[in-house]
Write an enzyme that holds these catalytic residues in place. Structure first.
Site, PDB file in Angstrom:
ATOM      1  N   CYS A 167      16.426  35.523  29.091  1.00  0.00           N
ATOM      2  CA  CYS A 167      17.147  36.757  29.404  1.00  0.00           C
ATOM      3  C   CYS A 167      16.229  37.978  29.395  1.00  0.00           C
ATOM      4  CB  CYS A 167      18.310  36.968  28.436  1.00  0.00           C
ATOM      5  SG  CYS A 167      17.810  37.387  26.759  1.00  0.00           S
ATOM      6  N   LYS A 187       0.878  -1.170   0.000  1.00  0.00           N
ATOM      7  CA  LYS A 187       0.000   0.000   0.000  1.00  0.00           C
ATOM      8  C   LYS A 187       0.914   1.217   0.000  1.00  0.00           C
ATOM      9  CE  LYS A 187      -4.062   1.910   2.310  1.00  0.00           C
ATOM     10  NZ  LYS A 187      -3.653   3.300   2.339  1.00  0.00           N
ATOM     11  N   GLU A 194      -1.016   5.385  -7.636  1.00  0.00           N
ATOM     12  CA  GLU A 194      -0.529   6.283  -6.592  1.00  0.00           C
ATOM     13  C   GLU A 194       0.655   7.106  -7.082  1.00  0.00           C
ATOM     14  OE1 GLU A 194      -2.482   5.719  -4.054  1.00  0.00           O
ATOM     15  OE2 GLU A 194      -1.577   6.580  -2.244  1.00  0.00           O
TER      16      GLU A 194
HETATM   17  S1  IVH Z   1      -6.656  -0.165  -4.441  1.00  0.00           S
HETATM   18  C1  IVH Z   1     -11.209   0.436  -4.779  1.00  0.00           C
HETATM   19  N1  IVH Z   1      -4.108  -0.527  -4.115  1.00  0.00           N
HETATM   20  O1  IVH Z   1      -4.958   3.609  -0.447  1.00  0.00           O
HETATM   21  C2  IVH Z   1      -9.894   0.501  -4.117  1.00  0.00           C
HETATM   22  N2  IVH Z   1      -5.077   1.419  -3.187  1.00  0.00           N
HETATM   23  O2  IVH Z   1      -6.781   3.731   1.805  1.00  0.00           O
HETATM   24  C3  IVH Z   1      -8.875   1.121  -4.953  1.00  0.00           C
HETATM   25  N3  IVH Z   1      -3.455   2.891  -2.115  1.00  0.00           N
HETATM   26  O3  IVH Z   1      -7.362   5.589  -1.998  1.00  0.00           O
HETATM   27  C4  IVH Z   1      -7.593   1.267  -4.259  1.00  0.00           C
HETATM   28  N4  IVH Z   1      -1.678   1.672  -2.513  1.00  0.00           N
HETATM   29  O4  IVH Z   1      -4.911   5.959  -2.636  1.00  0.00           O
HETATM   30  C5  IVH Z   1      -5.159   0.267  -3.863  1.00  0.00           C
HETATM   31  N5  IVH Z   1      -1.834  -0.958  -3.964  1.00  0.00           N
HETATM   32  C6  IVH Z   1      -2.885  -0.165  -3.713  1.00  0.00           C
HETATM   33  C7  IVH Z   1      -2.750   1.033  -3.019  1.00  0.00           C
HETATM   34  C8  IVH Z   1      -3.867   1.795  -2.770  1.00  0.00           C
HETATM   35  C9  IVH Z   1      -2.120   2.795  -1.982  1.00  0.00           C
HETATM   36  C10 IVH Z   1      -4.235   4.022  -1.579  1.00  0.00           C
HETATM   37  C11 IVH Z   1      -5.254   4.595  -2.511  1.00  0.00           C
HETATM   38  C12 IVH Z   1      -6.558   4.486  -1.795  1.00  0.00           C
HETATM   39  C13 IVH Z   1      -6.118   4.386  -0.385  1.00  0.00           C
HETATM   40  C14 IVH Z   1      -7.164   3.712   0.483  1.00  0.00           C
END
Ligand code: IVH
Length: 702
Positions: free
Chosen positions: A433, A129, A185
């Site tokens: 001071c 993530k 991202e």
């Molecule tokens: S999937 C429908 N995959 O995490 C879901 N999100 O907390 C689509 N994010 O808004 C997102 N890495 O900005 C997905 N490998 C990843 C991700 C990811 C970062 C972020 C994204 C999302 C947020 C949710």
């Protein structure tokens, strides 16, 4: 900036082209500084002069007009903010899990929902993530037509021009569905983040708290040029509207995105069940520190897209995915008090005293509060931070650690604020001071004006003086210095070297010290009576003069006598000595001013003289290779160099022990003149200084 300028009529096309390039660069740099609200790099008149010169050259050589010509850009503030874009397919967020059981529950919930038996196969993908900000890219017939931030999930901001500047984002893709929205991202690597903050610090601009803020700040720039100058990256991991399916599995779709030219994360793995998923979570967590970019967990997604379709969504999160977050490096605690520390240069730093709390495995009891604006809930430009929430004594706050640095306060919980709490009032007098506290226009920091009478500044100066890269006196650390200070035995650096004469006997008899420790201390002090010039300069603790700068300055002047004389001669901030100081690589006008003013202050000067009288200051030689023909020579480069850039030429010359200067004088040994050299070449002729062309110079240095 002194520049010999030819009349436009006299320019050759080659010169004109080179000058247009330089102008484009300089104007872009000025625009950048302006838009970031950094210290302006030039005044309005100089800026206008550059734009005018650019326009004149373009008028004479229209065929040389550059694609990124400054005349096609509105230099001043951009006129409108981002337009809004309604997402065709909502951009969702993810449900979070923290414990292994949460993930097991997620998997069994999916099975239950799909009515699968425990033996029926069910695959998931597991991937990092990324801690950045999500972006949706819309391609129509293979061309990038729109890029939008997530916003509230329904409506985002149009950042198309900015997204186009990101290398990882293709502007054209082949053999893609007619309509394809790629989502992923935007992030910044640790290395790029560090470099940007270092650069920001150098130009006195605002620094970013973490890579995510840096990425967000860089993407949400009204001027795409600024975004282009920031090294943003992009991982594709999802999609929105598509006119044709990318695949029938999540992993297949990601592979397809990769084939289409998107960067996808190599750590994505297809897993067969919860054990496999948790094993991969462990593997990713183990690599976390070495990835070079921030991640804050692992995302699991049901692999089969038909099953994703059946699972569908809750109000704002898909049922087919979950984020398995790493244990929080954040914690909530109470801010007991705000204390003010005064540094050696007089800067007031507010510090939060916290009820101790564990953050990411480390007990935290202090956090930095940066400055008065930060406490009040605004940045240096007056824009709200934390949506304008101020920080008060007694508040409940979220603390986090970004990397290994000092903990910071992320936010305050207003719902837990007591009714009788009052906004924090930043002191108008130094708490140590009593001197007035001032804030220079355009600066975020308050300074104590007590300078030499301020005990806090004095102690910090002494602490700095004995620190590792300065005098590094064995047996005399931070604590000892502070103790001697409060006793009145060491009030300024010179006192260290007379301590034995004044209080030697007393200390030898003192409890907790004794003859042996006292003897060790005095030996440590004696050892440092002989000190290299660079350590002395650094040890003085002059504002803006860091260790590297001190070394460069020491190399440039060689001896204490030469250095002190030069500081005196440069005191009016003009003349040859001032110029020579500014010519030292790594010394800018701000540092030069700080140095010269420090010496010009009578009381400082007196304290320095008392100190130097106790010392034997060692000369520092430029690292000249003995057999270099230019060691110790002063060289001036002028005109256009064709084989290397000016910066490279300078670095090369310096590495051979030469001193590179910006102005020609009788002390100059060589003037290396390229095409277009003007007044410096003329002056060299008048003074009889050896003139070389670039090839002759290269031959000379071999
Ligand atoms: S999937 C429908 N995959 O995490 C879901 N999100 O907390 C689509 N994010 O808004 C997102 N890495 O900005 C997905 N490998 C990843 C991700 C990811 C970062 C972020 C994204 C999302 C947020 C949710």
């Amino acid at each position: 900036m002194a520049r010999t300028q030819r009349a436009v009529e006299d320019l050759t096309p080659a010169r004109a082209k080179a000058e247009l390039e330089m102008l484009a660069r300089e104007i872009a740099a000025a625009d950048l500084a302006y838009h970031q609200g950094d210290a302006p790099v030039m005044d309005d008149a100089s800026y206008d002069a550059l734009k005018r010169r650019n326009a004149e050259i373009e008028a004479r050589f229209p065929e040389l007009k550059r694609a990124d010509s400054p005349s096609d850009r509105v230099g001043a503030a951009p006129s409108e903010a981002f337009s809004k874009i309604k997402h065709k397919v909502r951009m969702l967020s993810l449900a979070n899990g923290f414990e292994h059981e949460d993930i097991a529950d997620f998997v069994s919930g999916v099975r239950r929902f799909l009515n699968l038996g425990s033996q029926d196969p069910l695959a998931f993908t597991a991937e990092p993530k990324i801690d950045g900000l999500s972006l949706s890219l819309r391609y129509e017939n293979g061309r990038l037509v729109q890029a939008a931030t997530r916003g509230d999930g329904e409506t985002g901001e149009n950042v198309t021009a900015n997204a186009r500047t990101i290398d990882d984002i293709p502007v054209e893709i082949e053999s893609a569905p007619e309509v394809l929205e790629v989502r992923g991202e935007v992030y910044m690597s640790h290395a790029d983040f560090a470099a940007i903050n270092a650069r920001q610090q150098e130009v006195g601009g605002k620094t970013f708290a973490n890579p995510r803020n840096a990425a967000a700040g860089s993407l949400r720039q009204l001027d795409a040029k600024v975004t282009a100058s920031r090294p943003l990256k992009f991982f594709a991991y999802a999609w929105g509207e598509t006119s044709a399916p990318l695949s029938d599995t999540q992993s297949g779709a990601i592979e397809r995105l990769s084939e289409l030219g998107f960067v996808t994360n190599a750590l994505m793995k297809r897993c067969d069940g919860v054990d496999d998923m948790l094993a991969h979570y462990g593997a990713i967590e183990a690599q976390r520190a070495d990835l070079g970019y921030d991640i804050d967990g692992v995302v699991y997604k049901v692999d089969r897209l038909d099953l994703q379709g059946r699972l569908g969504f809750r109000s704002s999160t898909p049922r087919w995915a979950i984020a398995h977050k790493f244990s929080a490096e954040r914690a909530t605690t109470r801010l007991e008090a705000i204390e003010i520390q005064v540094g050696r240069t007089g800067a007031l730093s507010p510090v939060a005293r916290l009820t101790p709390v564990t953050v990411g495995g480390v007990v935290v009891s202090n956090a930095t509060l940066h400055n008065a604006d930060y406490i009040a809930g605004r940045d240096s430009k007056g824009n709200p931070i934390r949506e304008g929430r101020d920080i008060r004594e007694g508040d409940w706050v979220t603390v986090y650690r970004a990397g290994d640095v000092i903990p910071k306060i992320e936010d305050v919980d207003l719902s837990r604020r007591s009714e009788d709490s009052k906004p924090y009032i930043f002191p108008e007098k130094c708490p140590y001071c009593g001197s007035d506290v001032v804030r220079e226009p355009g600066e975020a920091v308050h300074y104590c004006t007590g300078d030499l009478i301020c005990p806090a500044q004095a102690v910090e100066k002494l602490r700095h003086f004995v620190s590792r890269n300065a005098f590094d006196i064995e047996g005399l650390g931070s604590k000892q210095v502070e103790a001697f200070f409060s006793e009145g035995w060491i009030m300024e650096p010179a006192d260290i070297f007379t301590l034995e004469t004044r209080h030697g006997d007393e200390l030898r008899k003192r409890e907790g010290w004794g003859a042996k420790s006292a003897g060790n201390l005095f030996r440590g002090i004696e050892e440092r009576r002989t000190i290299p010039l660079n350590r002395l300069i650094f040890g003085l603790g002059i504002r803006h003069v860091g260790e590297t700068a001190a070394r460069l300055i020491a190399r440039s002047y060689g001896s204490w006598a030469a250095f002190a004389e030069a500081m005196e001669a440069a005191r009016e901030h003009e003349g040859d000595a001032w110029q020579a100081l500014n010519d030292i690589d790594g010394v800018g006008p701000v540092m030069a001013g700080s140095l010269v003013d420090f010496f010009h202050e009578q009381a400082n000067r007196a304290a320095i003289e008392r100190l130097v009288a106790e010392l034997d200051v060692e000369d520092v030689e430029a690292p000249a290779t003995a057999d270099s023909p230019v060691a110790g020579k002063t060289v001036v480069f002028t005109g256009t160099l064709e084989k290397m850039t000016r910066a490279e030429a300078k670095a090369r010359a310096e590495s051979l022990g030469a001193k590179v200067s910006g102005s020609v004088s009788a002390k100059t040994d060589y003037v290396v003149a390229g095409p277009g050299a003007g007044s410096k070449e003329k002056k060299a002729r008048e003074l009889g200084v050896t003139l070389l062309n670039e090839d002759e110079w290269l031959e000379l240095i071999g």
